[in-house]
Design a protein around this motif. Structure first.
Motif, PDB file in Angstrom:
ATOM      1  N   LEU A 229       0.818  -1.211   0.000  1.00 45.41           N
ATOM      2  CA  LEU A 229       0.000   0.000   0.000  1.00 45.41           C
ATOM      3  C   LEU A 229       0.857   1.269   0.000  1.00 45.41           C
ATOM      4  CD1 LEU A 229      -2.842  -0.978   2.507  1.00 45.41           C
ATOM      5  CD2 LEU A 229      -2.974  -0.853   0.014  1.00 45.41           C
ATOM      6  N   GLY A 230       2.176   1.099  -0.062  1.00 46.69           N
ATOM      7  CA  GLY A 230       3.060   2.261  -0.146  1.00 46.69           C
ATOM      8  C   GLY A 230       3.547   2.801   1.178  1.00 46.69           C
ATOM      9  N   PHE A 231       3.411   2.003   2.248  1.00 39.00           N
ATOM     10  CA  PHE A 231       3.867   2.436   3.566  1.00 39.00           C
ATOM     11  C   PHE A 231       5.265   1.880   3.854  1.00 39.00           C
ATOM     12  CE2 PHE A 231      -0.660   2.957   3.834  1.00 39.00           C
ATOM     13  CZ  PHE A 231      -0.874   3.995   4.734  1.00 39.00           C
ATOM     14  N   GLU A 232       5.967   2.558   4.745  1.00 39.43           N
ATOM     15  CA  GLU A 232       7.267   2.105   5.228  1.00 39.43           C
ATOM     16  C   GLU A 232       7.237   2.034   6.747  1.00 39.43           C
ATOM     17  OE1 GLU A 232      10.096   4.932   3.914  1.00 39.43           O
ATOM     18  OE2 GLU A 232      10.012   4.323   1.800  1.00 39.43           O
ATOM     19  N   PRO A 233       7.889   1.014   7.337  1.00 38.67           N
ATOM     20  CA  PRO A 233       7.945   0.964   8.806  1.00 38.67           C
ATOM     21  C   PRO A 233       8.892   2.035   9.326  1.00 38.67           C
ATOM     22  CG  PRO A 233       9.243  -0.811   7.855  1.00 38.67           C
ATOM     23  CD  PRO A 233       8.559  -0.128   6.703  1.00 38.67           C
ATOM     24  N   ARG A 234       8.438   2.804  10.303  1.00 36.55           N
ATOM     25  CA  ARG A 234       9.245   3.892  10.846  1.00 36.55           C
ATOM     26  C   ARG A 234       9.652   3.688  12.307  1.00 36.55           C
ATOM     27  NH1 ARG A 234       9.427   8.872   8.164  1.00 36.55           N
ATOM     28  NH2 ARG A 234       9.627   8.396   5.933  1.00 36.55           N
ATOM     29  N   ASP A 235       8.849   2.921  13.053  1.00 36.49           N
ATOM     30  CA  ASP A 235       9.141   2.791  14.480  1.00 36.49           C
ATOM     31  C   ASP A 235       8.363   1.607  15.032  1.00 36.49           C
ATOM     32  OD1 ASP A 235      10.201   3.314  16.941  1.00 36.49           O
ATOM     33  OD2 ASP A 235       9.095   5.176  17.290  1.00 36.49           O
ATOM     34  N   GLU A 236       8.698   1.231  16.249  1.00 32.78           N
ATOM     35  CA  GLU A 236       7.957   0.196  16.953  1.00 32.78           C
ATOM     36  C   GLU A 236       7.719   0.687  18.370  1.00 32.78           C
ATOM     37  OE1 GLU A 236       8.758  -4.371  18.357  1.00 32.78           O
ATOM     38  OE2 GLU A 236       9.159  -3.884  16.228  1.00 32.78           O
ATOM     39  N   VAL A 237       6.463   0.644  18.801  1.00 30.12           N
ATOM     40  CA  VAL A 237       6.094   1.164  20.116  1.00 30.12           C
ATOM     41  C   VAL A 237       5.271   0.121  20.852  1.00 30.12           C
ATOM     42  CG1 VAL A 237       6.127   3.567  19.334  1.00 30.12           C
ATOM     43  CG2 VAL A 237       3.996   2.266  19.202  1.00 30.12           C
ATOM     44  N   ASP A 238       5.139   0.327  22.161  1.00 27.09           N
ATOM     45  CA  ASP A 238       4.339  -0.581  22.981  1.00 27.09           C
ATOM     46  C   ASP A 238       2.859  -0.264  22.823  1.00 27.09           C
ATOM     47  OD1 ASP A 238       6.599  -1.836  23.970  1.00 27.09           O
ATOM     48  OD2 ASP A 238       6.788  -0.430  25.639  1.00 27.09           O
ATOM     49  N   GLY A 239       2.057  -1.317  22.767  1.00 27.96           N
ATOM     50  CA  GLY A 239       0.625  -1.133  22.706  1.00 27.96           C
ATOM     51  C   GLY A 239       0.060  -0.852  24.082  1.00 27.96           C
ATOM     52  N   ARG A 240      -1.260  -0.738  24.131  1.00 29.83           N
ATOM     53  CA  ARG A 240      -1.933  -0.466  25.400  1.00 29.83           C
ATOM     54  C   ARG A 240      -2.846  -1.625  25.766  1.00 29.83           C
ATOM     55  NH1 ARG A 240      -4.250   5.574  24.540  1.00 29.83           N
ATOM     56  NH2 ARG A 240      -3.667   5.435  22.373  1.00 29.83           N
ATOM     57  N   GLY A 241      -3.360  -1.574  26.979  1.00 30.44           N
ATOM     58  CA  GLY A 241      -4.274  -2.613  27.417  1.00 30.44           C
ATOM     59  C   GLY A 241      -3.630  -3.550  28.423  1.00 30.44           C
ATOM     60  N   LYS A 242      -4.390  -4.577  28.825  1.00 32.53           N
ATOM     61  CA  LYS A 242      -3.919  -5.530  29.835  1.00 32.53           C
ATOM     62  C   LYS A 242      -2.756  -6.369  29.310  1.00 32.53           C
ATOM     63  CE  LYS A 242      -8.438  -5.918  32.101  1.00 32.53           C
ATOM     64  NZ  LYS A 242      -9.537  -6.834  32.480  1.00 32.53           N
ATOM     65  N   ASP A 243      -2.787  -6.676  28.021  1.00 37.39           N
ATOM     66  CA  ASP A 243      -1.732  -7.490  27.422  1.00 37.39           C
ATOM     67  C   ASP A 243      -1.162  -6.732  26.217  1.00 37.39           C
ATOM     68  OD1 ASP A 243      -0.040  -9.584  26.840  1.00 37.39           O
ATOM     69  OD2 ASP A 243      -1.552 -10.686  25.676  1.00 37.39           O
ATOM     70  N   PRO A 244      -0.371  -5.691  26.484  1.00 39.23           N
ATOM     71  CA  PRO A 244       0.094  -4.843  25.384  1.00 39.23           C
ATOM     72  C   PRO A 244       1.016  -5.590  24.418  1.00 39.23           C
ATOM     73  CG  PRO A 244       1.258  -4.305  27.412  1.00 39.23           C
ATOM     74  CD  PRO A 244       0.173  -5.259  27.781  1.00 39.23           C
ATOM     75  N   LYS A 245       0.755  -5.415  23.154  1.00 33.42           N
ATOM     76  CA  LYS A 245       1.566  -6.027  22.102  1.00 33.42           C
ATOM     77  C   LYS A 245       2.315  -4.927  21.347  1.00 33.42           C
ATOM     78  CE  LYS A 245      -0.161 -10.206  22.728  1.00 33.42           C
ATOM     79  NZ  LYS A 245       0.661 -11.355  23.184  1.00 33.42           N
ATOM     80  N   PRO A 246       3.496  -5.245  20.809  1.00 35.17           N
ATOM     81  CA  PRO A 246       4.237  -4.234  20.040  1.00 35.17           C
ATOM     82  C   PRO A 246       3.443  -3.769  18.824  1.00 35.17           C
ATOM     83  CG  PRO A 246       5.640  -6.122  20.575  1.00 35.17           C
ATOM     84  CD  PRO A 246       4.240  -6.510  20.932  1.00 35.17           C
ATOM     85  N   LEU A 247       3.494  -2.477  18.581  1.00 31.15           N
ATOM     86  CA  LEU A 247       2.847  -1.880  17.420  1.00 31.15           C
ATOM     87  C   LEU A 247       3.913  -1.349  16.471  1.00 31.15           C
ATOM     88  CD1 LEU A 247       0.116   0.285  19.219  1.00 31.15           C
ATOM     89  CD2 LEU A 247      -0.176  -2.004  18.252  1.00 31.15           C
TER      90      LEU A 247
END
Length: 200
Positions: A129-147
């Motif tokens: 779709l023309g996107f590039e990965p720029r960063d990785e951050v922590d998700g939110r919630g009880k079981d946060p997953k990397p975003l």
């Protein structure tokens, strides 16, 4: 400024959702709720607000809703919140059409940013779709997953592009015009004849 709807091919129309079109809004909410485990839950009021702000696009084929995109316009960026396509129309380019339409409507913005859970395995989709990965951050919630933070650039010069040449020139000016640099350069020039004599 109201931008008219766009037609892609012979069957797919992309248009902003009117807040008065309650039937289409209800269909969009229903489609989003079906995939809330991946998209995240949004209350109906958020869809309504996006429609009022012209930031909710519907992809329609004939009488049927086949996808939608919900986004916001913070600062000079576009923040993509939901990109959803009906399973029966996936792999048909509908997601690309929706993203391209967002770009067409907001080409003056720097680009589109979206956060997606890393464990969903959608890397190839975002890249296509023309996107590039720029960063990785922590998700939110009880079981946060990397975003993963994905970015689709619109090709505009941003703040860093504008500052880089100026910063470089400033650094060079500071280095060459500092008292220390000037003093050392003068000493080297004065010593040069003696160095030449010794080498001769």
């Amino acid at each position: 400024m109201q931008i008219p709807e766009a037609t892609y091919g012979a069957a797919i129309r992309i248009s902003p959702v009117s807040p008065q079109n309650t039937a289409l809004l209800a269909s969009i909410v229903e489609l989003g709720d079906r995939f809330r485990s991946k998209l995240g839950f949004l209350p109906p009021a958020v869809y309504q607000q996006a429609a009022e702000q012209n930031t909710l696009l519907a992809a329609v084929a004939g009488p049927d809703l086949i996808g939608y995109a919900l986004y916001g316009l913070p600062g000079q960026r576009i923040r993509l919140t939901h990109l959803c396509v009906d399973p029966s129309r996936r792999r048909g380019g509908v997601a690309r059409i929706l993203v391209d339409e967002i770009t067409r409507r907001h080409q003056d913005r720097l680009g589109i940013i979206v956060r997606c859970r890393k464990d969903y395995g959608y890397e190839q989709m975002w890249l296509k779709l023309g996107f590039e990965p720029r960063d990785e951050v922590d998700g939110r919630g009880k079981d946060p997953k990397p975003l993963v933070v994905w970015w689709r650039d619109h090709g505009h010069a941003d703040l860093f592009t504008d500052l880089e040449p100026t910063a470089l020139l400033t650094s060079l000016w500071t280095a060459t015009c500092s008292p220390t640099f000037t003093r050392r350069t003068t000493e080297m020039v004065r010593r040069r004849p003696r160095l030449l004599e010794r080498s001769g």
